[in-house]
Design an enzyme around this catalytic site. Structure first.
Site, PDB file in Angstrom:
ATOM      1  N   HIS A   1     -40.682   2.529  54.876  1.00 44.24           N
ATOM      2  CA  HIS A   1     -39.378   2.846  54.307  1.00 44.24           C
ATOM      3  C   HIS A   1     -39.476   3.608  52.995  1.00 44.24           C
ATOM      4  O   HIS A   1     -38.467   4.035  52.429  1.00 44.24           O
ATOM      5  CB  HIS A   1     -38.609   1.537  54.095  1.00 44.24           C
ATOM      6  CG  HIS A   1     -37.137   1.718  53.987  1.00 44.24           C
ATOM      7  ND1 HIS A   1     -36.388   1.164  52.975  1.00 44.24           N
ATOM      8  CD2 HIS A   1     -36.264   2.389  54.768  1.00 44.24           C
ATOM      9  CE1 HIS A   1     -35.116   1.487  53.135  1.00 44.24           C
ATOM     10  NE2 HIS A   1     -35.010   2.230  54.211  1.00 44.24           N
TER      11      HIS A   1
ATOM     12  N   LYS B   1     -39.846   6.473  50.233  1.00 43.27           N
ATOM     13  CA  LYS B   1     -39.363   7.852  50.173  1.00 43.27           C
ATOM     14  C   LYS B   1     -39.933   8.492  48.914  1.00 43.27           C
ATOM     15  O   LYS B   1     -39.464   8.222  47.800  1.00 43.27           O
ATOM     16  CB  LYS B   1     -37.836   7.866  50.202  1.00 43.27           C
ATOM     17  CG  LYS B   1     -37.284   7.315  51.527  1.00 43.27           C
ATOM     18  CD  LYS B   1     -35.822   6.999  51.465  1.00 43.27           C
ATOM     19  CE  LYS B   1     -35.344   6.495  52.821  1.00 43.27           C
ATOM     20  NZ  LYS B   1     -35.948   5.203  53.197  1.00 43.27           N
TER      21      LYS B   1
ATOM     22  N   HIS C   1     -26.302   5.224  49.568  1.00 45.58           N
ATOM     23  CA  HIS C   1     -27.567   4.907  50.233  1.00 45.58           C
ATOM     24  C   HIS C   1     -28.619   4.608  49.165  1.00 45.58           C
ATOM     25  O   HIS C   1     -29.729   4.204  49.464  1.00 45.58           O
ATOM     26  CB  HIS C   1     -28.017   6.056  51.130  1.00 45.58           C
ATOM     27  CG  HIS C   1     -29.146   5.706  52.038  1.00 45.58           C
ATOM     28  ND1 HIS C   1     -30.431   6.155  51.839  1.00 45.58           N
ATOM     29  CD2 HIS C   1     -29.204   4.922  53.132  1.00 45.58           C
ATOM     30  CE1 HIS C   1     -31.225   5.683  52.790  1.00 45.58           C
ATOM     31  NE2 HIS C   1     -30.506   4.919  53.580  1.00 45.58           N
TER      32      HIS C   1
ATOM     33  N   LYS D   1     -30.317   2.422  46.163  1.00 45.86           N
ATOM     34  CA  LYS D   1     -30.497   0.990  45.922  1.00 45.86           C
ATOM     35  C   LYS D   1     -30.880   0.812  44.458  1.00 45.86           C
ATOM     36  O   LYS D   1     -31.850   1.421  43.995  1.00 45.86           O
ATOM     37  CB  LYS D   1     -31.597   0.392  46.802  1.00 45.86           C
ATOM     38  CG  LYS D   1     -31.282   0.403  48.299  1.00 45.86           C
ATOM     39  CD  LYS D   1     -31.691   1.695  48.947  1.00 45.86           C
ATOM     40  CE  LYS D   1     -31.539   1.626  50.463  1.00 45.86           C
ATOM     41  NZ  LYS D   1     -31.556   2.966  51.077  1.00 45.86           N
TER      42      LYS D   1
END
Length: 723
Positions: free
Chosen positions: A339, A341, A569, A571
């Protein structure tokens, strides 16, 4: 499209449909009707079982939507659907039929489709139709933990009659023609033309760089959003900006991500950099992996590094593939995801690291709120420099090397060497990473929430009356957090986030307010994207029903950045002062609110189990030379004063507003009280869940992605009708 994602077209634009890593069955194609994979929902699903976690790496189930065009019965017929619900059957499904499809996701591998016909491409966000009793929806109330494969199939497959499954043969595929150095065109695709930033004049470029220079204090940026005012996009970045020659002359790059559209990604690079070496680190498997390789085939400069699940210990080696090295890294724990990025950019002038929250697909850079940390341009060290040369006060260089080493992939060795050769001493943030495994001893404090706890304990400054400084968590996905608040959220996780300086005791952690920011149904409905934005906010009904102690959230509001209608999107996690004028620390990360992302203690705290790769950065005032140990909060994005430049640009409004419409000061002050706040009356009512009965005060309801919303149209005049 890559990431195992086939491109789909609907009245709402392109969607991506991908497979679950747990699904072995091949997709079913149907004759004379729409493909089985009709739901354009991104991969943000989180399993409700801690033993079978498919974490918030954007999970894209197939067969989720059964949308019907507002053109009426004719378009239903054209789509191979009948009845007001868009079902393939007339009338109400039988109880047995409904039970067999309760909460079902068919997570097949992605299908390559022909050019889409709008009449045959249903979407879950559909033109409003009058709800009837035939809009049946079965929701499981079982408390049993499902098997992972069953759960992955069990959320939303509609009662559409299926043709017998064909045996799918992975036989030889026709290879796409490779592009030569002089021909960098993108392979043809059925996707719409992506939003392109307008060409900038020389004065606009100078103005942008002036704003970027002002933002260099924290190097924290938001992505540009299409559909908001130009002033709210000042200082924001598009991926094309990050990859532009103004930031450096790219010699090679590496992209770490979860969902990747390779043809789209290649178009984001300037022409002069499009054939430079590119390494893509991904977590795709089986058919998704094959499609990723097919998408990469036209680009001879692209190498793929797969994060592969494994059930054995040992050294991973590279294997030769046609014209390309297939590099493999390990994914230790089943059902974890890659996950992270991140971009690594090697320039003629130096080296740069970019840690962000966006998938490498068009939609993530279009109308969503996303965050970016952009490192300084790191210069190359003199030849013969020591191993410890170029380290920062935050030990960023060491931690980044440790993170890349955890992949145990030969393909990343050259990038580790590049990092060692550059001076990263100007870095002012701490790296907070998660890597799959069961970590013990000193290793467990290197990852997840225990890494955050250690840095906050060792490096942060204590504050007076810290019990009144609330914790704020903001995320786009929620995992299974246990049967009650003591199982993880308000115990080990909160203990890590409340650490603040040496000698701080954890006895008072229950008194620290905890505010969880997550969009409401009305946030999604009135957003720029409308209901389709909810595909990136995958709080599943099965998960929500198993943690009724967690009904109370704070709504998304971002007037300060002009992004209240751009669904998050991003966090973020932070510790704010009681008046929200100051911060003790701030984190931007890929990690959602889940044990799979942050880790959970096992064996009485001896080991930390993490399922997924995640990456983020921590801002501490001390690393920026602020002796007070606090950041001031920026109240306006447009202020030009020096004090504003030194204040921290929180991307949403403070104080957060409770779903009830009250501010934080009016809400319950403690973790226990706030998490025990009653849910809206009727939240779990079966008629409400089927979309057949409106829920009073929809603004007080958390967005749940796999139940229908039929009583109020969204921004584009559509309703949400998952099947």
């Amino acid at each position: 499209m890559s990431a195992g994602a086939s491109k789909r077209q609907s009245q709402h634009g392109r969607w991506t449909v991908s497979s679950s890593d747990e699904e072995d069955a091949e997709p079913v194609r149907r004759k004379g009707g729409p493909a089985l994979l009709t739901q354009p929902v991104r991969r943000d699903y989180v399993s409700d079982s801690d033993d079978t976690v498919v974490d918030e790496g954007e999970f894209e189930p197939s067969g989720l939507g059964r949308g019907v065009s507002g053109a009426g019965q004719q378009s239903q017929k054209a789509a191979g659907l009948s009845g007001p619900s868009g079902s393939g059957h007339s009338g109400q499904p039988s109880p047995s039929s409904r039970a067999s499809t309760t909460g079902k996701i068919t997570v097949g591998n992605p299908l390559k489709t022909e050019a889409p016909d709008p009449a045959r491409e249903p979407s879950p966000a559909v033109k409003r139709i009058r709800p009837t009793s035939e809009l049946g929806w079965g929701v499981s109330s079982s408390d049993e933990e499902p098997d992972s494969k069953t759960e992955a199939r069990r959320v939303m497959e509609g009662p559409v009659k299926e043709e017998p499954a064909k045996e799918h043969s992975p036989g030889p595929r026709k290879k796409k023609q490779r592009l030569g150095e002089s021909d960098c065109r993108r392979p043809s695709s059925s996707s719409e033309a992506p939003w392109q930033p307008k060409p900038e004049t020389a004065s606009e470029t100078l103005d942008r760089w002036d704003i970027l220079e002002k933002a260099k204090t924290y190097s924290f940026y938001l992505t540009k959003v299409s559909g908001i005012s130009a002033k709210d996009n000042r200082g924001a970045l598009h991926i094309k900006d990050i990859l532009s020659p103004l930031f450096g002359t790219i010699k090679a790059s590496a992209q770490f991500n979860y969902c990747i559209d390779i043809p789209w990604l290649m178009k984001q690079y300037p022409d002069e950099f499009r054939m430079k070496p590119l390494l893509i680190v991904h977590g795709e498997h089986r058919l998704s992996k094959a499609e990723l390789h097919e998408d990469a085939h036209p680009y001879p400069n692209v190498r793929l590094c797969q994060v592969a699940p494994t059930r054995f210990s040992g050294v991973v080696t590279g294997v030769m593939e046609t014209h390309r090295i297939l590099l493999t890294a390990k994914l230790e724990i089943a059902y974890g995801t890659h996950h992270t990025k991140m971009m690594l950019l090697l320039y003629d002038e130096g080296f740069r690291v970019v840690i962000h929250t966006s998938n490498l697909i068009h939609d993530d850079w279009h109308q969503k709120t996303q965050g970016i940390w952009l490192s300084p341009l790191y210069p190359r060290l003199p030849e013969g420099s020591s191993e410890t040369a170029g380290e920062s006060v935050t030990n960023f260089k060491r931690d980044l090397i440790d993170y890349l080493t955890s992949y145990r992939s030969a393909g990343l060795s050259e990038w580790i060497a590049h990092i060692k050769q550059h001076d990263l001493s100007e870095t002012r943030v701490y790296l907070i990473g998660s890597t799959p495994g069961r970590h013990q001893g000193n290793e467990k404090q290197k990852w997840g929430h225990l890494k955050l706890r250690k840095i906050l304990s060792d490096c942060a400054s204590p504050v007076a009356n810290q019990e009144s400084w609330p914790l704020i968590g903001q995320f786009s996905s929620i995992g299974s957090l246990g049967a009650d608040k003591t199982k993880w959220l308000c115990s080990e996780f909160k203990e890590s986030l409340t650490a603040l300086g040496q000698g701080q005791r954890f006895l008072s952690r229950q008194q620290v307010p905890l505010r969880l920011v997550y969009p409401t149904v009305d946030n999604v409905r009135t957003s720029l994207e409308g209901y389709p934005a909810g595909g990136s906010l995958p709080y599943a009904i099965v998960t929500a029903q198993k943690q009724p102690w967690l009904p109370s959230f704070f709504r998304w509001s971002a007037e300060v950045t002009g992004r209240s209608r751009a669904m998050p999107h991003i966090k973020t996690y932070m510790r704010a002062s009681p008046d929200f004028a100051e911060l003790a620390w701030f984190v931007v990360t890929s990690a959602n609110l889940s044990k799979a992302a942050w880790g959970t203690l096992e064996k009485n705290g001896i080991q930390l189990m993490i399922r997924s790769y995640e990456l983020g950065v921590l801002y501490l005032p001390e690393a920026f030379g602020m002796r007070s140990g606090r950041f001031s909060v920026r109240r306006s994005q447009q202020s030009d004063c020096k004090a504003s430049e030194m204040s921290f640009p929180v991307p949403y409004d403070l104080p957060p507003q409770h779903y009830s419409g009250k501010g934080l000061q009016s809400a319950s002050p403690t973790c226990e009280a706030s998490l025990n706040t009653c849910a809206p009356k009727g939240l779990w009512d079966p008629l409400v869940l089927r979309g057949m009965s409106p829920l009073v005060g929809v603004q007080n309801r958390p967005w749940i992605w796999n139940i229908p919303y039929l009583h109020a149209p969204d921004t584009n005049g559509n309703v949400w009708a998952p099947s």
